[in-house]
Design an enzyme around this catalytic site. Structure first.
Site, PDB file in Angstrom:
ATOM      1  N   ASN A   1      -1.695   2.200   5.722  1.00  0.00           N
ATOM      2  CA  ASN A   1      -0.782   1.155   5.263  1.00  0.00           C
ATOM      3  C   ASN A   1      -0.391   0.362   6.514  1.00  0.00           C
ATOM      4  O   ASN A   1       0.012   0.968   7.507  1.00  0.00           O
ATOM      5  CB  ASN A   1       0.433   1.833   4.621  1.00  0.00           C
ATOM      6  N   GLY A   2      -0.544  -0.971   6.468  1.00  0.00           N
ATOM      7  CA  GLY A   2      -0.187  -1.787   7.635  1.00  0.00           C
ATOM      8  C   GLY A   2      -1.307  -2.758   7.974  1.00  0.00           C
ATOM      9  O   GLY A   2      -2.200  -3.000   7.154  1.00  0.00           O
TER      10      GLY A   2
ATOM     11  N   LYS B   1       6.520  -4.314  -3.973  1.00  0.00           N
ATOM     12  CA  LYS B   1       7.961  -4.140  -3.826  1.00  0.00           C
ATOM     13  C   LYS B   1       8.396  -4.071  -2.378  1.00  0.00           C
ATOM     14  O   LYS B   1       9.447  -4.555  -2.001  1.00  0.00           O
ATOM     15  CB  LYS B   1       8.399  -2.857  -4.548  1.00  0.00           C
TER      16      LYS B   1
ATOM     17  N   ARG C   1       4.108  -0.255  -4.675  1.00  0.00           N
ATOM     18  CA  ARG C   1       3.814  -0.771  -3.339  1.00  0.00           C
ATOM     19  C   ARG C   1       2.535  -1.601  -3.300  1.00  0.00           C
ATOM     20  O   ARG C   1       2.245  -2.265  -2.302  1.00  0.00           O
ATOM     21  CB  ARG C   1       3.677   0.388  -2.346  1.00  0.00           C
TER      22      ARG C   1
ATOM     23  N   TRP D   1      -2.667  -2.868  -1.636  1.00  0.00           N
ATOM     24  CA  TRP D   1      -2.287  -4.269  -1.773  1.00  0.00           C
ATOM     25  C   TRP D   1      -3.090  -4.972  -0.690  1.00  0.00           C
ATOM     26  O   TRP D   1      -2.811  -4.823   0.499  1.00  0.00           O
ATOM     27  CB  TRP D   1      -0.786  -4.435  -1.553  1.00  0.00           C
TER      28      TRP D   1
ATOM     29  N   GLU E   1      18.413 -16.728  -7.593  1.00  0.00           N
ATOM     30  CA  GLU E   1      17.969 -15.399  -8.015  1.00  0.00           C
ATOM     31  C   GLU E   1      17.452 -15.437  -9.470  1.00  0.00           C
ATOM     32  O   GLU E   1      16.448 -14.803  -9.791  1.00  0.00           O
ATOM     33  CB  GLU E   1      19.119 -14.392  -7.854  1.00  0.00           C
TER      34      GLU E   1
ATOM     35  N   CYS F   1       0.830  -1.207   0.000  1.00  0.00           N
ATOM     36  CA  CYS F   1       0.000   0.000   0.000  1.00  0.00           C
ATOM     37  C   CYS F   1       0.868   1.262   0.000  1.00  0.00           C
ATOM     38  O   CYS F   1       1.877   1.320   0.685  1.00  0.00           O
ATOM     39  CB  CYS F   1      -0.937   0.093   1.200  1.00  0.00           C
TER      40      CYS F   1
ATOM     41  N   HIS G   1      19.529 -35.803  -6.381  1.00  0.00           N
ATOM     42  CA  HIS G   1      18.666 -36.072  -5.233  1.00  0.00           C
ATOM     43  C   HIS G   1      17.242 -35.591  -5.456  1.00  0.00           C
ATOM     44  O   HIS G   1      16.519 -35.337  -4.508  1.00  0.00           O
ATOM     45  CB  HIS G   1      19.258 -35.424  -3.972  1.00  0.00           C
TER      46      HIS G   1
ATOM     47  N   LYS H   1      13.684 -14.363 -10.396  1.00  0.00           N
ATOM     48  CA  LYS H   1      13.357 -13.297 -11.361  1.00  0.00           C
ATOM     49  C   LYS H   1      12.351 -13.824 -12.374  1.00  0.00           C
ATOM     50  O   LYS H   1      11.374 -13.173 -12.688  1.00  0.00           O
ATOM     51  CB  LYS H   1      14.604 -12.820 -12.120  1.00  0.00           C
TER      52      LYS H   1
ATOM     53  N   GLU I   1       8.821 -14.510 -10.790  1.00  0.00           N
ATOM     54  CA  GLU I   1       8.142 -13.281 -10.363  1.00  0.00           C
ATOM     55  C   GLU I   1       7.463 -12.562 -11.524  1.00  0.00           C
ATOM     56  O   GLU I   1       6.351 -12.084 -11.379  1.00  0.00           O
ATOM     57  CB  GLU I   1       9.166 -12.280  -9.784  1.00  0.00           C
TER      58      GLU I   1
HETATM   59  C1  G6P Z   1       9.706  -8.010  -1.931  1.00  0.00           C
HETATM   60  C2  G6P Z   1      10.218  -7.512  -3.264  1.00  0.00           C
HETATM   61  C3  G6P Z   1      11.577  -8.140  -3.555  1.00  0.00           C
HETATM   62  C4  G6P Z   1      12.546  -7.877  -2.423  1.00  0.00           C
HETATM   63  C5  G6P Z   1      11.970  -8.311  -1.068  1.00  0.00           C
HETATM   64  C6  G6P Z   1      12.820  -7.816   0.087  1.00  0.00           C
HETATM   65  O1  G6P Z   1       9.422  -9.362  -2.019  1.00  0.00           O
HETATM   66  O2  G6P Z   1       9.306  -7.805  -4.298  1.00  0.00           O
HETATM   67  O3  G6P Z   1      12.100  -7.599  -4.755  1.00  0.00           O
HETATM   68  O4  G6P Z   1      13.728  -8.564  -2.656  1.00  0.00           O
HETATM   69  O5  G6P Z   1      10.667  -7.761  -0.893  1.00  0.00           O
HETATM   70  O6  G6P Z   1      12.790  -6.420   0.110  1.00  0.00           O
HETATM   71  P1  G6P Z   1      13.922  -5.496   0.687  1.00  0.00           P
HETATM   72  O7  G6P Z   1      13.439  -4.109   0.424  1.00  0.00           O
HETATM   73  O8  G6P Z   1      13.989  -5.803   2.159  1.00  0.00           O
HETATM   74  O9  G6P Z   1      15.181  -5.812   0.003  1.00  0.00           O
END
Ligand code: G6P
Length: 606
Positions: A102-103, A601, A27, A76, A479, A2, A502, A483, A486
């Site tokens: 937000n929260g 994010k 957000r 969100w 990673e 949010c 395994h 990516k 996501e």
């Molecule tokens: C969310 C974002 C990711 C990020 C993670 C941790 O899942 O979509 O891209 O890596 O949060 O966020 P931070 O701001 O703590 O790195």
């Protein structure tokens, strides 16, 4: 999670709020809403889906510019599905108070029942709505006092903005656990969850601290302690980011722009050298009371950086390093004491679990540091020492440049500790020149985007992907898989290549692409062996290899050759094609690259 924006002043309130929401859409983006005054009447407009739907509606209805105070929200969903009813702002029974939040309000069910018994009528399923009814209940002519009293009844985390028909040029903002920043201007003020929403208008900001309540009026702000109601002083800071940095510029997506910003960001880190803000690191690593263990805690992509960091720090310094996903760390009763250094790694500095993990470690007497990208964020204020990543604002939901800058910061950190402990292989100027070379090498890889685009078009129809790497390349494989899943919604898993037999080998068939990371290191032969095994079972092999490797091309269906740097920095180089592969597959599948479904994010709730 949010985004909230607020404005008081004499400009076009509606436009400023919409522009602010656009910058905060990363957000959350399942619904959006706005509250403003039009011809003296407090008006609320909300729409489901992305902000564009709200914008269109406001344009169709020709709502005008608004005057005085206004608040807005991009959501969100946590409590209640995304719908117009559940979108913010929420109103009280009388329609004279409006709130965005937000929260999460943890005692929402209890408060809702109590308020209903007192006669309040609820219009949504959200936890937020209790706040506005509490404000209504406590209002006796002073909005700040009503918000303050309401906040005392709340359990959980929140950043709240409230406005009222009784005071058309005032916003009251209060925070506990979720970020809020105020931008101060001449005769106007801005309130937001994050800097990008206000940097186009002002670079002078005041970050609210935990438990602060701000009364925001055009002529200035007053900050109080929400519990005692007494005044507190907060410093004004100047933001280093400018308005251009939060624009897409010549790129179609933030993610692509941010991928292309990596050479410059890393060059800046190289030129600047290691810069710790706060307590000097030497104190912790020398003498009888020296730190004996480092715990790295993080979430998501930042956790992958932590996994790489562990290998760097252990190898270069001989210190033991533990890595935890923050949400696991905080509930597993880790062994932490005054000889432990706990480092939170976070792009945003606002991830709820990482913050909670650091707070818990601090209670157990650990020293607390942060590797962070956002100056002024909660984590930078919690940590005694901060190592900043110079990535600049990252807006695409999938993290790219923040990750590679975290790897560089961890490399700088490992080198600094090694220097204090007398185990550093290179001097500071040598390290800087390695990083400048790294920046050039990333630029070279980016120039080969076409190759990766072609690869993407060959594989975009696949349903699953595997990514394999050993040692420092295992987290890079994780990673790469993250990516891809996501932003393209293709199922992807990262594995240590040595674990293949395994389990994951059972998945191999001609439909399964396997991306192998193949550096010419001590386990090169082992990785080639793993490639053979996949090949023998008909799997499709994409190899990320290094220049001069003559053998991998015979084994792989596609081999992409990358330049070489040192053992640790090669991990950064291997990351770049994986980012581009995910980006181009998602793009070709028609996915929303910058705002993938269900993600946000900044995860500011647990
Ligand atoms: C969310 C974002 C990711 C990020 C993670 C941790 O899942 O979509 O891209 O890596 O949060 O966020 P931070 O701001 O703590 O790195």
């Amino acid at each position: 999670m949010c985004g909230i924006v607020g404005y008081v002043g004499s400009r076009n309130t509606v436009n400023i709020l919409l522009e602010g929401l656009k910058r905060l859409e990363y957000r959350g983006y399942d619904s959006a809403g706005i509250c403003f005054f039009t011809e003296g009447t407090m008006t609320v407009k909300k729409e489901v889906g992305k902000l564009i739907h709200l914008e269109r509606r406001l344009a169709e209805e020709k709502v005008g510019s608004g005057t005085g105070a206004g608040i807005a929200h991009t959501r969100w969903a946590t409590h209640g599905e995304p719908s117009v009813r559940n979108a913010h702002p929420h109103l009280d029974c009388s329609g004279r108070f409006s709130v965005v939040h937000n929260g999460i309000i943890e005692n929402n069910a209890f408060l809702r029942k109590q308020l209903q018994e007192e006669g309040h009528r609820f219009a949504s399923e959200t936890d937020t709505e209790v706040i506005v009814h509490l404000v209504e209940k406590h209002f006796q002519g002073d909005l700040a006092e009503a918000v303050r009293k309401a906040s005392l009844a709340l359990e959980g985390s929140f950043a709240v903005e409230a406005m009222s028909a009784f005071v058309p040029d005032e916003i009251v903002a209060v925070r506990r656990g979720s970020p809020l920043v105020i931008g101060t201007g001449q005769g106007e003020q801005f309130v937001a969850s994050d800097i990008p929403a206000l940097v186009a208008y002002t670079r002078e900001v005041v970050w609210l601290e935990e438990g602060d309540l701000a009364v925001v009026r055009p002529e200035g702000i007053r900050v109080l302690n929400a519990v005692s109601g007494s005044a507190v002083q907060r410093e004004t800071q100047r933001v280093a980011w400018d308005a251009q940095q939060v624009e897409k510029g010549r790129f179609p997506h933030y993610m692509l722009k941010e991928i292309h910003e990596q050479p410059e960001a890393i060059l800046q880190m190289a030129q600047r050298g290691v810069l710790f803000q706060g307590a000097a690191p030497e104190r912790l690593f020398a003498g009888a009371d020296a730190i004996s263990q480092i715990d790295l805690v993080a979430c998501g992509t930042s956790w992958h950086a932590a996994l790489v960091g562990k290998r760097m720090i252990e190898k270069m310094t001989g210190l033991r390093v533990e890595v935890d996903i923050a949400s696991e760390f905080r509930y597993r009763e880790p062994i932490v004491d005054s000889k432990t250094l706990t480092i939170g790694i976070s792009q945003s500095g606002e991830t709820a679990d990482t913050l909670a993990a650091l707070q818990m470690a601090a209670e157990k007497k650990s020293a607390i540091w942060a590797i962070c990208n956002v100056a002024g964020s909660s984590m930078t204020r919690l940590a005694e020492t901060v190592l900043y990543t110079d990535a600049g604002p990252e807006i695409g939901v999938a993290s790219t440049k923040a990750f590679t800058c975290q790897l560089v910061a961890l490399y700088q950190l490992a080198s600094t500790i090694a220097a204090v402990r007398g185990t550093a292989p290179l001097s500071e100027p040598e390290r800087r020149s390695e990083l400048s070379v790294l920046s050039k090498q990333i630029r070279e890889i980016l120039q080969r985007e076409e190759e990766i685009r072609a690869l993407a078009s060959e594989y975009r129809q696949k349903r699953d992907f595997l990514f394999m790497g050993r040692g420092i390349y295992h987290p890079i494989a994780l990673e790469g898989a993250l990516k891809l899943k996501e932003i393209s919604y293709i199922h992807a898993e990262g594995y240590p290549a040595g674990e293949m037999k395994h389990g994951p080998i059972a998945l191999i068939d001609p439909e399964m692409p396997v991306v192998f990371l193949v550096p010419q290191d001590a386990v090169y032969e082992k990785v080639l062996g793993n490639i053979e095994e996949v090949r023998a079972r008909g799997g499709r092999i994409i190899a990320l290899a290094q220049v001069g490797d003559e053998r991998v091309a015979d084994q792989a269906h596609h081999a992409l050759y990358l330049p070489k740097n040192n053992t640790f920095l090669n991990a950064v180089l291997m990351t770049i094609p994986l980012q581009l592969l995910a980006y181009h597959i998602a793009l070709q599948k028609g996915c929303d690259v910058d705002q993938p479904r269900n993600l946000a994010k900044s995860v500011t709730v647990e």
